[in-house]
Write a protein that holds these residues in place. Structure first.
Motif, mmCIF file in Angstrom:
data_model
loop_
_atom_site.group_PDB
_atom_site.id
_atom_site.type_symbol
_atom_site.label_atom_id
_atom_site.label_comp_id
_atom_site.label_asym_id
_atom_site.label_seq_id
_atom_site.Cartn_x
_atom_site.Cartn_y
_atom_site.Cartn_z
ATOM 1 N N UNK A 541 0.839 -1.170 -0.094
ATOM 2 C CA UNK A 541 0.134 0.045 -0.059
ATOM 3 C C UNK A 541 0.741 1.108 -0.158
ATOM 4 N N UNK A 542 0.618 2.141 -0.990
ATOM 5 C CA UNK A 542 1.496 3.306 -1.044
ATOM 6 C C UNK A 542 0.372 4.543 -0.840
ATOM 7 N N UNK A 543 0.803 5.203 0.239
ATOM 8 C CA UNK A 543 -0.257 6.420 0.366
ATOM 9 C C UNK A 543 -0.210 7.434 -0.526
ATOM 10 N N UNK A 544 -1.144 8.195 -1.147
ATOM 11 C CA UNK A 544 -1.028 8.814 -2.303
ATOM 12 C C UNK A 544 -0.896 10.342 -1.532
ATOM 13 N N UNK A 545 -0.280 11.034 -2.041
ATOM 14 C CA UNK A 545 -0.575 12.680 -1.742
ATOM 15 C C UNK A 545 -0.693 13.451 -3.244
ATOM 16 N N UNK A 546 -1.597 14.262 -3.249
ATOM 17 C CA UNK A 546 -1.807 15.209 -4.333
ATOM 18 C C UNK A 546 -0.958 16.520 -4.069
ATOM 19 N N UNK A 547 -0.115 16.797 -4.967
ATOM 20 C CA UNK A 547 0.709 18.046 -4.458
ATOM 21 C C UNK A 547 -0.062 19.196 -4.758
ATOM 22 N N UNK A 548 -0.956 19.338 -5.742
ATOM 23 C CA UNK A 548 -1.831 20.592 -5.981
ATOM 24 C C UNK A 548 -2.869 20.585 -4.590
ATOM 25 N N UNK A 549 -3.117 19.776 -4.033
ATOM 26 C CA UNK A 549 -4.098 19.792 -2.903
ATOM 27 C C UNK A 549 -3.350 20.284 -1.526
ATOM 28 N N UNK A 550 -2.037 19.484 -1.516
ATOM 29 C CA UNK A 550 -1.328 19.908 -0.422
ATOM 30 C C UNK A 550 -0.962 21.359 -0.307
ATOM 31 N N UNK A 551 -0.602 21.855 -1.547
ATOM 32 C CA UNK A 551 0.022 23.171 -1.708
ATOM 33 C C UNK A 551 -1.207 24.174 -2.258
ATOM 34 N N UNK A 552 -2.471 23.602 -1.942
ATOM 35 C CA UNK A 552 -3.498 24.524 -2.442
ATOM 36 C C UNK A 552 -3.377 25.222 -3.781
ATOM 37 N N UNK A 562 -4.723 11.240 -17.279
ATOM 38 C CA UNK A 562 -3.742 10.274 -16.943
ATOM 39 C C UNK A 562 -3.073 10.622 -15.651
ATOM 40 N N UNK A 563 -2.632 9.866 -14.736
ATOM 41 C CA UNK A 563 -2.044 10.130 -13.434
ATOM 42 C C UNK A 563 -0.529 9.808 -13.414
ATOM 43 N N UNK A 564 0.111 10.831 -13.009
ATOM 44 C CA UNK A 564 1.543 10.599 -12.925
ATOM 45 C C UNK A 564 1.843 10.571 -11.391
ATOM 46 N N UNK A 565 2.497 9.467 -10.952
ATOM 47 C CA UNK A 565 2.668 9.333 -9.437
ATOM 48 C C UNK A 565 4.308 9.239 -9.300
ATOM 49 N N UNK A 566 4.851 10.213 -8.507
ATOM 50 C CA UNK A 566 6.244 10.241 -8.369
ATOM 51 C C UNK A 566 6.401 9.375 -6.936
ATOM 52 N N UNK A 567 7.030 8.322 -7.073
ATOM 53 C CA UNK A 567 7.257 7.506 -5.638
ATOM 54 C C UNK A 567 8.429 8.087 -5.099
ATOM 55 N N UNK A 568 8.311 8.468 -3.783
ATOM 56 C CA UNK A 568 9.135 8.972 -3.068
ATOM 57 C C UNK A 568 9.543 8.311 -1.837
ATOM 58 N N UNK A 575 5.960 7.197 -0.171
ATOM 59 C CA UNK A 575 4.676 7.772 -0.406
ATOM 60 C C UNK A 575 4.605 8.073 -1.958
ATOM 61 N N UNK A 576 3.348 8.203 -2.425
ATOM 62 C CA UNK A 576 3.376 8.696 -3.859
ATOM 63 C C UNK A 576 2.839 9.982 -3.971
ATOM 64 N N UNK A 577 3.376 10.702 -4.751
ATOM 65 C CA UNK A 577 2.876 12.222 -4.993
ATOM 66 C C UNK A 577 2.583 12.246 -6.372
ATOM 67 N N UNK A 578 1.307 12.685 -6.544
ATOM 68 C CA UNK A 578 0.589 12.811 -7.685
ATOM 69 C C UNK A 578 0.821 14.169 -8.317
#
Lengths: 922, 158
Positions: A541-552, A562-568, A575-578
């Protein structure tokens, strides 16, 4: 004056090296007392220290150096044995010299009051030594006079050819002195202290130096040895004198900055080059590209220092620790020549020291234990550094007791870091990694050296600060290996360019694991769990974070795209950053953010992009902090508890405490999740304590304000027990989560008549108060319950107000009573069917909630009896099934006349079932 | 810098002159010590910083140096004003750091005698009085002299 300043500068540079050299040598001396050459080298270094300090007028420094030298003289002359107290004296003196040295560096003087260090066995030794020394003076002077001219020649020859030179070679002597200006620091020292210097040198030459008849040539030959040894033990001064210069670090820093600018300018030009079709220009910019890269690399090299700068302090550290706690440890340093950027070296100094201390303090056992375990009595501690894949690896390996995953787990539960269930699911490796969690120290005893509240979490944070990560592997009884990986440099890093919300950001490549792209239907593979998004990456399980959401930011991508996930990776957390778009990788120069932005955790710094715009560098560790997976398993706790046990007998409690005095408990079924927090994170909203949690405000109640228990002692961290009521959440602020306990529900409801307390229990021999959580919450947030109460009052109060609760478990009855009363009902209790029937003859009730399995008369029997009774047959009956109930049980229940079933005691379900039953019966 | 000015004032005659770089922000006329001003720039391309405090307008690249642009209006009044697309940058040094203050219009450098500096009027409420060193009556307007040290000490408490 300025000449003196210059002198002091030279003195500082020189003294720094000498002190470091002595630090190691003193410790070595203890283990190799017979090494005459070592003693001679130490003596020389001390002597130079003394001479130099005298020259620049540092009298305090000179005095202590002199005292040290005296003791060393006695050692060298065989009048004193190298015993631990002697070594300690030498080390203590050296420490004082360090203090003075620090003062000199700061303020240019050495006027510090320091306690006198007693020379071990002073009186006895000094007398005899004094006399003998006096007797020798004349001899020495005589010897010196004969060699006054030969001296420099001797030294020169040593450095130049490492061979004795003829004494008469006067001309070459003169030039030699000029050729080696670096030697001047030595020279004045010897000049000032010449009186003793040469004489003493004579003594170091040979053991039988007391004999007057030492031939001049012979003396020179012998003198060559110690000098040669010096060049062998340290780095060879011959080559160094010719090819190295000292450079101020700020100059290098400045150069580094300039190169950073150049790299940025180069990036800009390269971008420009793409648009211009001019082969000459392109060739030129390619050359510029190459040269810049080369220059950048070279400049970076100038800042590299061998890790020995850190490693070299450890023999002393180990010596000090073992001296305190009676352990015998052999320290091995490997790869001390491995080079790292200066800033990083400084950054890892403290974490490494802590790890070394930990290894000896908690890792390596004392001699007896080791012997009993069949190990060598001498513990082995290895520090190893090596390059691998563009990173520097550092390993701290001990052969001590290792880390017991079981103990760590127990501790995790005790400290409230995790619940028993969560801990049970961990592998040994994962369990051991728990020691990096804040507030964790496995040492049973807090020791002087490592138990100072500085935990492994601080080590981890510090390592991460320099862009590194840390891992731990341990085998119980065999030892522990800690691996640290750090980048070579921090100033210029490769980074991935991504964009989100139309803005470009950089992600440091060190944190990057992989890129995942989901196209078309695959987008749906991002699932939602509660309010969190996850993606199953190869079964994990990889928790997903959406950068646009995190940064408002407003994301440009529509939901269907399509979705780009940067796995960090940030340390252990993955975690994955969309992001909206993934661009290129680029070498970027990290520039710090101003103080107005340090609060913004999401960014590590800024850089200048190829187009000249400033851009932000994401702080992956900071982002990871935002997804720190809460320590809970939401909601399924309620379902799983006590599945195999008959619930009426066994209940699962969450044990916790507010102060050391009372142990408290709650039915675990009520708890939605557990959180850790810091007292400093608490905030006030009006009079209400609140805490911010994932951007929401969680109100907190302090249990001690509702029931009569001792207030908590001041602590830094606390735990929060979170409950959900309808759609609201509320937390209880407690000091300590003790654990989870299955126990007999012999709830004593008579003894504690406090409001807010359901009753008391005995757990592990301790009296434990069971807190009526919902009553507390209701007293504080009555509005959360109002809907139910209103409902009951307006529509149903005529038909239903008194409910008979039949259950053989006082605990269940107490809980049901608490729920029902909080919803506005009156509750009557009975222990079994017989008692229930008896009750009904004296009291009127409007509804029955009954257990099915009870002694004497069970729930089915009770239901049948009621249904058969003419006056009672319309009475609504709700049966509580046990988790083991089969479909047959339910069928029999329905046949008997049960109106509804409850399959667990849950407040929401209980109330809504009642509503349904009441509705339908109307 | 501020210290040097003050100490030099102490040494010189009591009524020493200080030079102020002036600018307009909305309708107000402000001045800062000219010695703290490093340069004045036209509108710069700015990088938005998500999650930043409201008074941080963004980052600008000043010849390779990353400079934080501060919405002076928002900082003084405590609330974010309208976007100022054509703002001028008054780049001031602040210890080791350099920040850019966004203002509407740049004015002249004026020299003011110390004795002419008066305390801010008691009725002034829009701007915290601690942010002002004082006000000064000029022929056309009243100049509010900003205490940059105080203003830029915002730290992280906002």
């Amino acid at each position: 004056m300025s000449q003196r300043d210059d002198l002091i500068q030279i003195f500082i540079a020189e003294t720094n090296e000498l002190i470091e050299e002595l630090d190691q040598s003193f410790v070595r001396m203890e283990s190799e007392p017979d090494d005459q050459e070592l003693v001679a080298a130490i003596f020389r270094a001390t002597h130079t220290l003394k001479g130099n300090s005298g020259l620049v007028g540092m009298t305090n420094f000179e005095r202590i150096a002199h005292k040290t030298e005296e003791v060393l003289t006695e050692i060298r002359d065989g009048k004193r044995k190298i015993e631990p107290d002697v070594v300690n004296f030498l080390l203590d003196s050296l420490d004082q010299l360090k203090v003075l040295f620090a003062t000199i560096q700061e303020s240019g003087h050495d006027q510090v009051d320091l306690p006198e260090i007693p020379v071990p066995g002073e009186v006895a030794v000094k007398d005899s030594a004094g006399k003998k020394a006096a007797g020798k003076t004349s001899k020495r002077k005589a010897a010196r006079r004969t060699k006054a001219k030969g001296g420099p020649a001797r030294k020169t020859s040593v450095r130049k050819k490492k061979q004795p030179a003829a004494a008469g070679d006067g001309a070459s002597v003169e030039t030699a002195w000029e050729v080696f200006p670096e030697d001047t620091a030595d020279a004045p020292a010897e000049a000032v202290a010449e009186d003793e210097s040469w004489g003493l040198f004579d003594e170091s030459l040979s053991d039988d130096s007391s004999s007057e008849a030492v031939q001049e040539i012979e003396a020179e030959t012998k003198c060559a040895e110690p000098s040669a040894i010096q060049s062998a033990t340290t780095s060879p001064p011959v080559e160094r004198a010719d090819t190295t210069i000292r450079v101020d670090v700020t100059l290098l820093d400045g150069l580094m900055n300039m190169v950073g600018e150049l790299v940025l300018a180069r990036n800009q030009i390269l971008q420009f080059t793409k648009e211009v079709e001019n082969s000459h220009f392109q060739a030129a910019s390619q050359r510029l590209d190459l040269c810049t890269s080369e220059l950048q690399e070279r400049i970076m090299q100038t800042r590299l220092q061998p890790i020995s700068n850190v490693f070299n302090r450890f023999p002393r550290v180990v010596h000090d620790i073992t001296r305190v706690n009676n352990k015998d440890v052999k320290l091995t340093l490997e790869g001390a020549e491995t080079e790292l950027d200066k800033t990083i070296i400084e950054g890892i100094r403290d974490p490494l020291t802590h790890l070394v201390r930990n290894a000896i303090d908690h890792g390596i056992e004392d001699e007896d234990t080791r012997q009993a375990a069949g190990k060598s009595t001498v513990g082995a501690l290895t520090l190893r550094a090596f390059h691998e894949g563009g990173q520097v690896n550092i390993e701290v390996i001990d052969d001590g007791s290792g880390i017991d995953p079981g103990k760590v787990k127990a501790k995790a539960v005790e400290k409230g870091v995790m619940t028993q269930q969560q801990v049970g699911a961990l592998s040994d490796r994962e369990a051991i990694a728990l020691i990096f969690k804040p507030g964790f120290s496995t040492a049973e005893k807090v020791t002087k050296l490592s138990g100072r509240g500085v935990g492994m979490d601080v080590v981890k944070t510090n390592i991460e600060k320099v862009g590194g990560n840390i891992e731990i592997a341990s085998e119980l009884g065999q030892g522990t290996t800690i691996k640290i990986k750090i980048p070579l440099t921090l100033a210029i890093i490769p980074a991935l360019v991504i964009s989100s919300g139309g803005q470009k950001f950089f992600i440091p490549q060190v944190n990057l694991l992989e890129l995942v792209r989901l196209e078309g239907e695959a987008v749906k593979q991002i699932e939602e769990v509660g309010d969190a998004e996850i993606y199953r990456l190869r079964g994990k399980l990889l928790p997903i974070l959406r950068l646009s959401k995190v940064l408002n930011l407003s994301s440009e991508a529509a939901a269907k795209d399509d979705v780009n996930i940067v796995v960090l990776a940030a340390g252990e957390t993955k975690f994955g950053l969309i992001v909206d778009k993934i661009h290129d990788t680029e070498e970027i120069v990290v520039k710090p953010l101003s103080k107005y932005l340090t609060e913004v955790q999401a960014f590590a710094g800024a850089t200048v992009m190829g187009d000249g715009k400033a851009a932000l560098i994401l702080d992956v560790v900071g982002l990871a902090g935002l997804v720190e997976i809460p320590l809970n398993e939401p909601s399924d706790m309620t379902g799983k508890t006590g599945t195999d046990e008959k619930r009426a007998v066994n209940q699962t409690y969450l044990l916790f405490s507010v102060s050391d005095r009372e142990q408290l408990a709650l039915p675990l079924a009520l708890v939605s999740r557990l959180e850790r927090t810091d007292y400093s994170a608490l905030q006030k909203a009006g009079k209400q304590d609140v805490i911010q949690y994932h951007g929401k405000i969680l109100p907190l109640l302090r249990v001690e304000q509702f029931i009569d228990i001792a207030p908590p002692a001041a602590k830094e961290t606390a735990a929060v027990i979170v409950f959900s009521v309808e759609k609201n959440e509320v937390g209880f602020l407690v000091s300590h989560i003790i654990g989870i306990e299955d126990c007999d529900a012999k709830l004593d409801t008579s003894s504690s008549q406090q409001p807010g307390i359901l009753g008391s229990l005995i757990v592990d021999g301790k009296i434990t108060l069971v807190v009526d959580a919902f009553a507390l919450i209701q007293s504080q947030f009555p509005e959360w319950f109002r809907r139910r109460s209103d409902f009951v009052k307006t529509k149903q109060s005529e038909s239903v107000s008194r409910i008979l609760v039949v259950d053989d478990s006082p605990f269940i009855r107490a809980i049901e009573r608490s729920y029902l009363e909080s919803a506005g009902f009156t509750v009557v209790e009975a222990n079994d069917g017989e008692e229930a029937l008896a009750r009904m003859t004296t009291e009127s009730v409007d509804m029955i909630i009954t257990d099915l399995e009870m002694p004497k008369m069970d729930g089915l029997e009770l239901t049948r009896t009621i249904r058969a009774n003419e006056s009672l047959k319309e009475l609504p009956i709700v049966a509580v099934t046990s988790p083991g109930s089969s479909a047959d049980d339910l069928k029999r229940g329905l046949e008997a006349g049960v109106d509804a079933f409850l399959n667990k005691v849950d407040r929401e379900e209980l109330i809504s079932t009642l509503e349904q039953v009441i509705d339908s019966s109307n | 810098m501020a210290n040097t000015i003050e100490s030099s004032e102490a040494i010189h005659l009591v009524d020493a002159e200080t030079q102020y770089a002036t600018f307009k922000l909305d309708q107000d006329y402000f001045g800062v010590e000219v010695l703290r001003v490093q340069e004045i720039l036209r509108r710069q391309e700015m990088t938005h910083v998500p999650l930043a405090p409201p008074y941080v307008s963004g980052l600008i690249n000043l010849r390779g140096q990353i400079v934080t642009a501060i919405d002076l209006g928002a900082l003084l009044t405590g609330r974010a004003g309208p976007a100022r697309p054509d703002s001028m940058n008054v780049v001031v040094n602040n210890g080791d750091d350099v920040v850019s203050l966004l203002v509407d219009e740049i004015g002249d450098v004026v020299a003011v005698q110390k004795s002419l500096l008066e305390p801010a009027p008691a009725t002034l409420t829009a701007i915290p009085r601690s942010y002002l060193k004082g006000v000064c009556q000029l022929a056309k307007a009243v100049l509010m002299v900003l205490d940059l040290g105080e203003i830029l000490e915002i730290e992280s408490n906002k």
